[in-house]
Design a protein around this motif. Structure first.
Motif, mmCIF file in Angstrom:
data_model
loop_
_atom_site.group_PDB
_atom_site.id
_atom_site.type_symbol
_atom_site.label_atom_id
_atom_site.label_comp_id
_atom_site.label_asym_id
_atom_site.label_seq_id
_atom_site.Cartn_x
_atom_site.Cartn_y
_atom_site.Cartn_z
ATOM 1 N N LYS A 41 -6.103 -4.645 8.030
ATOM 2 C CA LYS A 41 -7.240 -4.866 7.120
ATOM 3 C C LYS A 41 -6.867 -5.827 5.993
ATOM 4 C CE LYS A 41 -7.458 -0.456 6.083
ATOM 5 N NZ LYS A 41 -6.306 0.052 6.858
ATOM 6 N N SER A 42 -5.752 -5.542 5.338
ATOM 7 C CA SER A 42 -5.347 -6.429 4.238
ATOM 8 C C SER A 42 -5.060 -7.826 4.759
ATOM 9 C CB SER A 42 -4.096 -5.887 3.549
ATOM 10 O OG SER A 42 -4.373 -4.651 2.958
ATOM 11 N N THR A 43 -4.431 -7.898 5.908
ATOM 12 C CA THR A 43 -4.106 -9.211 6.472
ATOM 13 C C THR A 43 -5.383 -10.006 6.720
ATOM 14 O OG1 THR A 43 -2.165 -8.212 7.502
ATOM 15 C CG2 THR A 43 -2.854 -10.366 8.323
ATOM 16 N N LEU A 82 -12.930 -7.109 -1.341
ATOM 17 C CA LEU A 82 -12.305 -5.994 -2.041
ATOM 18 C C LEU A 82 -11.363 -5.257 -1.102
ATOM 19 C CD1 LEU A 82 -15.816 -5.556 -2.727
ATOM 20 C CD2 LEU A 82 -14.523 -4.995 -4.780
ATOM 21 N N ASP A 83 -10.077 -5.221 -1.469
ATOM 22 C CA ASP A 83 -9.091 -4.575 -0.604
ATOM 23 C C ASP A 83 -8.585 -3.286 -1.242
ATOM 24 O OD1 ASP A 83 -7.241 -3.865 1.246
ATOM 25 O OD2 ASP A 83 -5.936 -5.608 0.955
ATOM 26 N N GLU A 84 -9.133 -2.173 -0.804
ATOM 27 C CA GLU A 84 -8.704 -0.856 -1.294
ATOM 28 C C GLU A 84 -8.602 -0.837 -2.817
ATOM 29 O OE1 GLU A 84 -5.841 1.367 0.759
ATOM 30 O OE2 GLU A 84 -5.917 0.092 2.542
ATOM 31 N N VAL A 85 -9.675 -1.222 -3.459
ATOM 32 C CA VAL A 85 -9.632 -1.406 -4.899
ATOM 33 C C VAL A 85 -9.552 -0.100 -5.683
ATOM 34 C CG1 VAL A 85 -10.787 -3.633 -4.806
ATOM 35 C CG2 VAL A 85 -12.149 -1.560 -5.066
HETATM 36 MG MG LIG Z 1 -3.978 -2.837 3.164
#
Ligand SMILES: [Mg+2]
Ligand SMILES: Nc1ncnc2c1ncn2[C@@H]1O[C@H](COP(=O)(O)OP(=O)(O)OP(=O)(O)O)[C@@H](O)[C@H]1O
Lengths: 244, 223
Positions: free
Chosen positions: A40-42, A159-162
């Motif tokens: 996901k982050s990638t 938004l990444d796991e904010v």
């Molecule tokens: Mg991540």
């Protein structure tokens, strides 16, 4: 439109994204779910140009992030909010927000500051404009992080796991703001473990599994026993999240 | 022999001038060192290989040569090839070059210690590499470097006593003169010990305050 087409990305021998396709239309809120390490982050980092793609194409309003000349335009159209806030520690909340509008968009400083203050007020931090990040709570920091991204008037908010670095109370503060943004029609790509919240605010939910999009459905269908939940991996993931 | 500080009274003004010269030389050299250290730290992260190597050679070279040898080279060596510089300027240049080698190390580690997430935030916001460096990297690196740069300054104060060997009457140089004029080396060098100790103590006190002031907003606990 934000388009991810058949994107592949490996780190050494590990394939992290293995042909991902995703389209986000203006006004949509798309939540990305998936277990830890699913990429996901990638994916977010490929969209904002922090990682280079091995194959495939990502365009933000027709601007190809893999082309250095177009990346700058693509980046003006997307704003990123980070899990660990990544605020500039030596600048006040307001300075954090106005730096890029002034330096990148060449906005007049007083206008940028007026807008920055208005943004801070809109997230309940009207009186903390002159505070430094270290003087703010985690939830306040993340709200500044959101303002910093919004100050560039992005077409797409990434938004990444904010909220995953925040305790439940602070998480609620931040989610309230995101819900408000969603209601105002802000386009968002929202990586999260907050399944219930994703369900409330998303138009679509996608499920990433081992670098491929296993499911991409309207929110209602995603949580339907005959839809997303028919996928064993999704059902398993959701029941595990609910237990936690 | 009687220990009698009063015999130094007529020389206080002369000694104070020497102390002032020491302070001036050190302040100028600190500025020189930090500017040089900054440039060299930047050079050491340069994309061009030869720039990196040159910077590296400089740091290695000047850290591995005794200061007095550097100083003699500038003051007694260079005139042989037609370069004449007065003692004070030579002293400041030599201290700046020697201090710059240490300062570049300090600033470089300050730069390397910056959280990568902060740089990524700047990058995705579209900030140019140059702006990122001047607005984010350098200010953070400099403020976190205050303490180690303070050590460089203290070292510089101590090392500046060597400038007396090139006829510069800074604190140590003027003390030597007073000692030979009065034939009271014991008193004069006691005073010298105390003055140097006081000077460096004051400086480290100031550094501590400056560090706390500059990093005030960064030190407060996460709440
Ligand atoms: Mg991540
Ligand atoms: N820079 C990198 N170098 C090597 N491997 C990496 C790098 N970045 C990510 N990975 C690997 O890629 C995989 C996917 O990572 P990613 O951070 O995208 O997962 P994620 O879905 O965001 O997980 P999480 O929910 O824990 O945040 C992981 O196995 C991770 O170890």
């Amino acid at each position: 439109m934000l388009k991810v087409e058949n994107v592949k990305k490996s780190f050494g021998a590990a394939t992290v994204l293995n042909g991902v396709n995703l389209t986000v239309r203006p006004g949509e809120v798309v939540s990305i779910l998936g277990s830890s390490g699913s990429g996901k982050s990638t994916l977010i980092r490929c969209i904002n140009g922090l990682e280079k793609l091995d194959a495939g194409l990502i365009t933000v309003d027709e601007f190809d992030v893999s082309k250095p000349k177009e990346l700058a335009e693509a980046r003006k159209r997307s704003g990123t909010v980070f899990q660990l806030f990544n605020l500039y520690p030596h600048m006040t909340a307001l300075k954090n927000i106005t730096l890029a509008p002034v330096e990148v968009l060449k906005r007049p400083r007083d206008e940028a500051e007026a807008e920055g203050r208005a943004l801070l007020a809109s997230v309940g931090l009207g009186d903390r404009a002159d505070a430094y990040p270290a003087q703010l709570s985690g939830g306040q920091r993340q709200r500044v992080g959101i303002c910093r991204a919004l100050a560039m008037k992005p077409r797409y908010l990434l938004l990444d796991e904010v909220t995953s670095a925040l305790d439940p109370e602070m998480t609620a503060e931040v989610l309230t703001i995101l819900a408000k943004l969603a209601a105002e029609g802000t386009t968002m790509v929202f990586v999260t473990h907050e399944v219930e919240f994703a369900r409330q605010i998303s138009n679509r939910v996608v499920f990433l599994e081992k670098g491929t999009l296993l499911v991409d459905l309207p929110t209602k269908d995603f949580f339907d026993p005959a839809g997303g939940l028919a996928q064993p991996r999704v059902a398993q993931f959701l029941s595990k999240m609910r237990k936690d | 022999m009687r220990f009698d500080l009063t015999i130094l009274a007529p020389h206080i003004g002369f000694l104070a001038e020497g102390a002032l010269l020491t302070v001036q030389a050190c302040i100028l050299s600190l500025i020189g060192s930090v500017i040089l250290g900054m440039l060299v730290a930047i050079a050491r992260t340069s994309a061009a290989g030869w720039v990196r190597r040159l910077a590296f050679v400089y740091v290695d070279l000047f850290r591995n040569i005794p200061f007095i040898v550097q100083l003699f080279f500038f003051y007694y060596g260079l005139p042989e090839i037609g370069i004449y510089i007065d003692a004070f300027t030579t002293g400041v240049i030599a201290l700046s070059i020697a201090g710059g080698a240490y300062a570049s190390d300090v600033i470089r580690s300050g730069i390397l210690a910056i959280d990568n997430g902060i740089l990524e935030a700047a990058e995705v916001s579209g900030l140019s590499k140059r702006k990122t460096f001047t607005r984010i990297v350098l200010p953070i690196a400099l403020r976190t470097s205050v303490r180690p740069l303070g050590s460089v300054l203290i070292n510089m104060i101590l090392t500046s006593s060597i400038l007396s060997t090139i006829t510069l009457n800074e604190l140590t140089g003027s003390a030597k003169i007073v000692a030979s004029d009065t034939f009271r080396p014991f008193e004069i060098y006691v005073v010298l010990l105390v003055v140097y100790a006081a000077l460096t103590w004051l400086v480290s006190l100031g550094i501590g305050l400056l560090h706390r002031r500059l990093n005030r907003d960064m030190l407060e606990p996460v709440g």
